[in-house]
Design a protein around this motif. Structure first.
Motif, PDB file in Angstrom:
ATOM      1  N   MET A   1       0.797  -1.203   0.198  1.00 65.28           N
ATOM      2  CA  MET A   1       0.021   0.017  -0.087  1.00 65.28           C
ATOM      3  C   MET A   1       1.025   1.031  -0.017  1.00 65.28           C
ATOM      4  SD  MET A   1      -2.936   1.131   2.824  1.00 65.28           S
ATOM      5  CE  MET A   1      -1.730   1.555   4.198  1.00 65.28           C
ATOM      6  N   SER A   2       0.578   2.302  -0.823  1.00 64.39           N
ATOM      7  CA  SER A   2       1.372   3.685  -0.778  1.00 64.39           C
ATOM      8  C   SER A   2       0.302   4.483  -0.904  1.00 64.39           C
ATOM      9  CB  SER A   2       2.109   3.513  -2.061  1.00 64.39           C
ATOM     10  OG  SER A   2       1.652   3.406  -3.252  1.00 64.39           O
ATOM     11  N   PHE A   3       0.665   5.546  -0.457  1.00 64.45           N
ATOM     12  CA  PHE A   3      -0.306   6.843  -0.506  1.00 64.45           C
ATOM     13  C   PHE A   3       0.368   7.856  -1.436  1.00 64.45           C
ATOM     14  CE2 PHE A   3      -1.173   6.160   4.411  1.00 64.45           C
ATOM     15  CZ  PHE A   3      -2.183   5.456   4.251  1.00 64.45           C
ATOM     16  N   ARG A   4      -0.743   8.538  -2.232  1.00 67.34           N
ATOM     17  CA  ARG A   4      -0.122   9.577  -2.947  1.00 67.34           C
ATOM     18  C   ARG A   4      -1.519  10.362  -2.882  1.00 67.34           C
ATOM     19  NH1 ARG A   4      -2.362  10.321  -7.948  1.00 67.34           N
ATOM     20  NH2 ARG A   4      -3.683   8.786  -8.901  1.00 67.34           N
ATOM     21  N   LYS A   5      -0.893  11.821  -3.384  1.00 59.38           N
ATOM     22  CA  LYS A   5      -1.839  12.761  -3.140  1.00 59.38           C
ATOM     23  C   LYS A   5      -3.135  12.748  -4.243  1.00 59.38           C
ATOM     24  CE  LYS A   5      -3.753  16.785  -1.375  1.00 59.38           C
ATOM     25  NZ  LYS A   5      -3.992  16.785   0.095  1.00 59.38           N
ATOM     26  N   TYR A   6      -4.489  12.527  -4.175  1.00 56.32           N
ATOM     27  CA  TYR A   6      -5.331  12.668  -4.897  1.00 56.32           C
ATOM     28  C   TYR A   6      -6.187  13.892  -4.888  1.00 56.32           C
ATOM     29  CZ  TYR A   6      -5.031   7.301  -5.010  1.00 56.32           C
ATOM     30  OH  TYR A   6      -4.405   6.372  -5.197  1.00 56.32           O
ATOM     31  N   LYS A  26     -13.348   6.704  -2.942  1.00 60.06           N
ATOM     32  CA  LYS A  26     -12.926   5.873  -3.882  1.00 60.06           C
ATOM     33  C   LYS A  26     -11.640   5.453  -4.150  1.00 60.06           C
ATOM     34  CE  LYS A  26     -14.279   8.962  -6.964  1.00 60.06           C
ATOM     35  NZ  LYS A  26     -14.487   9.489  -8.395  1.00 60.06           N
ATOM     36  N   LYS A  27     -10.457   6.088  -3.448  1.00 60.23           N
ATOM     37  CA  LYS A  27      -9.314   5.741  -3.156  1.00 60.23           C
ATOM     38  C   LYS A  27      -8.847   5.522  -1.977  1.00 60.23           C
ATOM     39  CE  LYS A  27      -8.824   6.556  -7.637  1.00 60.23           C
ATOM     40  NZ  LYS A  27      -8.416   5.387  -8.875  1.00 60.23           N
ATOM     41  N   VAL A  28      -7.723   4.949  -1.795  1.00 59.36           N
ATOM     42  CA  VAL A  28      -7.056   4.717  -0.338  1.00 59.36           C
ATOM     43  C   VAL A  28      -5.985   5.728  -0.248  1.00 59.36           C
ATOM     44  CG1 VAL A  28      -5.399   3.369   1.075  1.00 59.36           C
ATOM     45  CG2 VAL A  28      -7.065   2.144  -0.387  1.00 59.36           C
ATOM     46  N   ALA A  29      -6.384   6.487   0.890  1.00 62.36           N
ATOM     47  CA  ALA A  29      -5.515   7.986   1.127  1.00 62.36           C
ATOM     48  C   ALA A  29      -5.688   7.943   2.680  1.00 62.36           C
ATOM     49  CB  ALA A  29      -6.204   9.029   0.506  1.00 62.36           C
ATOM     50  N   PRO A  30      -4.618   9.035   3.267  1.00 61.59           N
ATOM     51  CA  PRO A  30      -4.364   9.178   4.706  1.00 61.59           C
ATOM     52  C   PRO A  30      -5.899   9.623   5.131  1.00 61.59           C
ATOM     53  CG  PRO A  30      -2.532   9.852   3.639  1.00 61.59           C
ATOM     54  CD  PRO A  30      -3.518   9.474   2.474  1.00 61.59           C
ATOM     55  N   PHE A  31      -6.162   9.534   6.299  1.00 63.10           N
ATOM     56  CA  PHE A  31      -7.493  10.211   7.195  1.00 63.10           C
ATOM     57  C   PHE A  31      -7.552  11.424   6.792  1.00 63.10           C
ATOM     58  CE2 PHE A  31      -8.950  12.042  11.094  1.00 63.10           C
ATOM     59  CZ  PHE A  31     -10.390  11.980  10.746  1.00 63.10           C
ATOM     60  N   GLU A  32      -6.538  12.358   7.095  1.00 61.74           N
ATOM     61  CA  GLU A  32      -6.652  13.716   7.201  1.00 61.74           C
ATOM     62  C   GLU A  32      -6.993  14.074   5.702  1.00 61.74           C
ATOM     63  OE1 GLU A  32      -6.868  16.094   9.080  1.00 61.74           O
ATOM     64  OE2 GLU A  32      -6.395  14.981  11.062  1.00 61.74           O
ATOM     65  N   LYS A 204      11.869  11.412  23.157  1.00 63.50           N
ATOM     66  CA  LYS A 204      11.403  11.095  22.015  1.00 63.50           C
ATOM     67  C   LYS A 204      10.140  12.079  21.775  1.00 63.50           C
ATOM     68  CE  LYS A 204       8.646   7.754  19.233  1.00 63.50           C
ATOM     69  NZ  LYS A 204       9.616   7.986  17.923  1.00 63.50           N
ATOM     70  N   LYS A 205      10.417  12.586  20.618  1.00 62.45           N
ATOM     71  CA  LYS A 205       9.169  13.890  20.386  1.00 62.45           C
ATOM     72  C   LYS A 205       7.912  13.191  20.057  1.00 62.45           C
ATOM     73  CE  LYS A 205       8.292  17.795  17.561  1.00 62.45           C
ATOM     74  NZ  LYS A 205       8.947  19.027  16.261  1.00 62.45           N
ATOM     75  N   ILE A 206       6.832  13.651  20.434  1.00 58.59           N
ATOM     76  CA  ILE A 206       5.598  13.078  20.351  1.00 58.59           C
ATOM     77  C   ILE A 206       4.792  13.500  18.927  1.00 58.59           C
ATOM     78  CG2 ILE A 206       3.272  12.486  21.289  1.00 58.59           C
ATOM     79  CD1 ILE A 206       5.562  11.174  23.003  1.00 58.59           C
ATOM     80  N   ILE A 207       4.806  12.663  17.988  1.00 64.77           N
ATOM     81  CA  ILE A 207       4.332  13.122  16.764  1.00 64.77           C
ATOM     82  C   ILE A 207       3.367  11.968  16.331  1.00 64.77           C
ATOM     83  CG2 ILE A 207       4.834  13.444  14.301  1.00 64.77           C
ATOM     84  CD1 ILE A 207       7.562  14.272  15.079  1.00 64.77           C
ATOM     85  N   PRO A 208       2.080  11.926  16.072  1.00 60.26           N
ATOM     86  CA  PRO A 208       1.427  10.902  15.496  1.00 60.26           C
ATOM     87  C   PRO A 208       1.673  10.336  14.408  1.00 60.26           C
ATOM     88  CG  PRO A 208      -0.099  12.958  15.948  1.00 60.26           C
ATOM     89  CD  PRO A 208       1.597  13.606  16.049  1.00 60.26           C
ATOM     90  N   GLU A 209       1.918   9.043  14.581  1.00 59.92           N
ATOM     91  CA  GLU A 209       2.246   8.287  13.272  1.00 59.92           C
ATOM     92  C   GLU A 209       1.315   7.020  12.844  1.00 59.92           C
ATOM     93  OE1 GLU A 209       7.111   7.968  14.834  1.00 59.92           O
ATOM     94  OE2 GLU A 209       5.401   7.117  16.134  1.00 59.92           O
ATOM     95  N   ILE A 210       1.734   6.511  11.581  1.00 59.69           N
ATOM     96  CA  ILE A 210       0.860   5.370  11.249  1.00 59.69           C
ATOM     97  C   ILE A 210       1.918   4.552  10.446  1.00 59.69           C
ATOM     98  CG2 ILE A 210       0.555   6.768   8.921  1.00 59.69           C
ATOM     99  CD1 ILE A 210      -1.956   5.350   8.402  1.00 59.69           C
ATOM    100  N   LEU A 228       2.619  13.800   5.342  1.00 54.37           N
ATOM    101  CA  LEU A 228       2.609  12.561   5.480  1.00 54.37           C
ATOM    102  C   LEU A 228       4.262  12.249   4.876  1.00 54.37           C
ATOM    103  CD1 LEU A 228      -0.584  10.651   4.633  1.00 54.37           C
ATOM    104  CD2 LEU A 228       0.646  10.442   6.580  1.00 54.37           C
ATOM    105  N   LYS A 229       5.246  12.725   5.522  1.00 55.06           N
ATOM    106  CA  LYS A 229       6.525  12.494   5.245  1.00 55.06           C
ATOM    107  C   LYS A 229       7.212  11.058   5.696  1.00 55.06           C
ATOM    108  CE  LYS A 229       7.655  17.287   5.032  1.00 55.06           C
ATOM    109  NZ  LYS A 229       8.381  18.349   5.788  1.00 55.06           N
ATOM    110  N   ASN A 230       7.893  10.250   4.846  1.00 49.32           N
ATOM    111  CA  ASN A 230       8.432   9.044   5.352  1.00 49.32           C
ATOM    112  C   ASN A 230       9.244   9.160   6.556  1.00 49.32           C
ATOM    113  OD1 ASN A 230      11.001   7.053   5.006  1.00 49.32           O
ATOM    114  ND2 ASN A 230       8.768   5.882   4.578  1.00 49.32           N
ATOM    115  N   LYS A 231       9.028   8.443   7.687  1.00 53.00           N
ATOM    116  CA  LYS A 231       9.861   8.733   8.832  1.00 53.00           C
ATOM    117  C   LYS A 231      10.923   7.711   8.915  1.00 53.00           C
ATOM    118  CE  LYS A 231       9.800   9.525  13.755  1.00 53.00           C
ATOM    119  NZ  LYS A 231      10.028   8.233  14.720  1.00 53.00           N
TER     120      LYS A 231
END
Length: 236
Positions: A1-6, A26-32, A204-210, A228-231
């Motif tokens: 699975m990969s996310f891209r901007k729709y 219709k597409k798989v994308a991040p919740f935000e 550790k800095k608290i950052i929401p992660e998926i 949504l930057k690759n961490k």
């Protein structure tokens, strides 16, 4: 699975029936991105949609919590109501939700449906769900969560989590901080290095992660609005 901007048009579809509007994702994308696309579409046609009734939001991968957050945003911003289904027996698949106030060491919850844990999960506690699991606190080291669906944690994950336990590679884990000893999605396993696991919470800095599966490996990304930057990539 990969996310891209729709674009909004690619991602969101509005339809209607005699009961109200139906929103299809219709597409798989991040919740935000999904939430913002729905809000943008409504804002573009605010004169048309004001006073409307929404019957359903259809999305195969968003959790019930995420759908509730989208509904809350719509109700807050627009003169729009959601239609309550009067006859719930018309639905083919109806799942119950189990709410658990506390999870002490040694407690084991097994449930056919969604599970919501209202507190931290102490070491030695376990949850197994045929649907999704939401933890309102932390999953401490030594605690264990297994879900056939998704896992959403409002706090920190330091225990064992396994989403998509029946082989669902589209499942995901979201938390305010992901530092699990072991994280598994479907058959993909990621184990944190010992030095990473022993890292102090204060450091550790608290950052929401998926965490999700991409190209047969588990990827962890920051999960912030419009970001949504690759961490980090955990290798199983």
């Amino acid at each position: 699975m990969s996310f891209r901007k729709y674009s909004t048009e690619e991602l969101i579809e509005f339809k209607g029936n005699k009961k109200g509007l139906i929103i299809n994702v219709k597409k798989v994308a991040p919740f935000e991105q999904v939430k913002e696309s729905i809000i943008d579409r409504l804002e573009e046609n605010v004169g048309f949609f004001n006073g409307a009734k929404i019957y359903q939001i259809n999305c195969d991968y968003l959790s019930d919590v995420h759908v509730m957050m989208i509904k809350e945003s719509i109700i807050t911003k627009f003169d729009i109501e959601f239609v309550e289904e009067e006859d719930k027996e018309t639905y083919v698949n109806i799942y119950e939700t189990k709410y658990v106030d506390t999870m002490r060491s040694g407690e084991n919850v097994v449930f056919d449906g969604d599970v919501v844990i209202m507190s931290d999960m102490n070491p030695g506690s376990q949850v197994s769900s045929t649907r999704n699991v939401v933890v309102m606190g932390n999953i401490n080291a030594g605690a264990r969560v297994v879900a056939n669906g998704n896992i959403v944690v409002m706090g920190e994950v330091r225990g064992f989590v396994h989403a998509g336990a029946k082989g669902n590679n589209w499942a995901y884990v979201i938390a305010n901080s992901l530092c699990p000893k072991i994280l598994q999605i479907a058959d993909n396993i990621a184990e944190a290095p010992d030095d990473d696991f022993e890292e102090s919470k204060d450091d550790k800095k608290i950052i929401p992660e998926i965490a999700f599966v991409s190209k047969d490996r588990i990827v962890i990304e920051s999960f912030l609005p419009k970001t949504l930057k690759n961490k980090e990539i955990y290798r199983g």
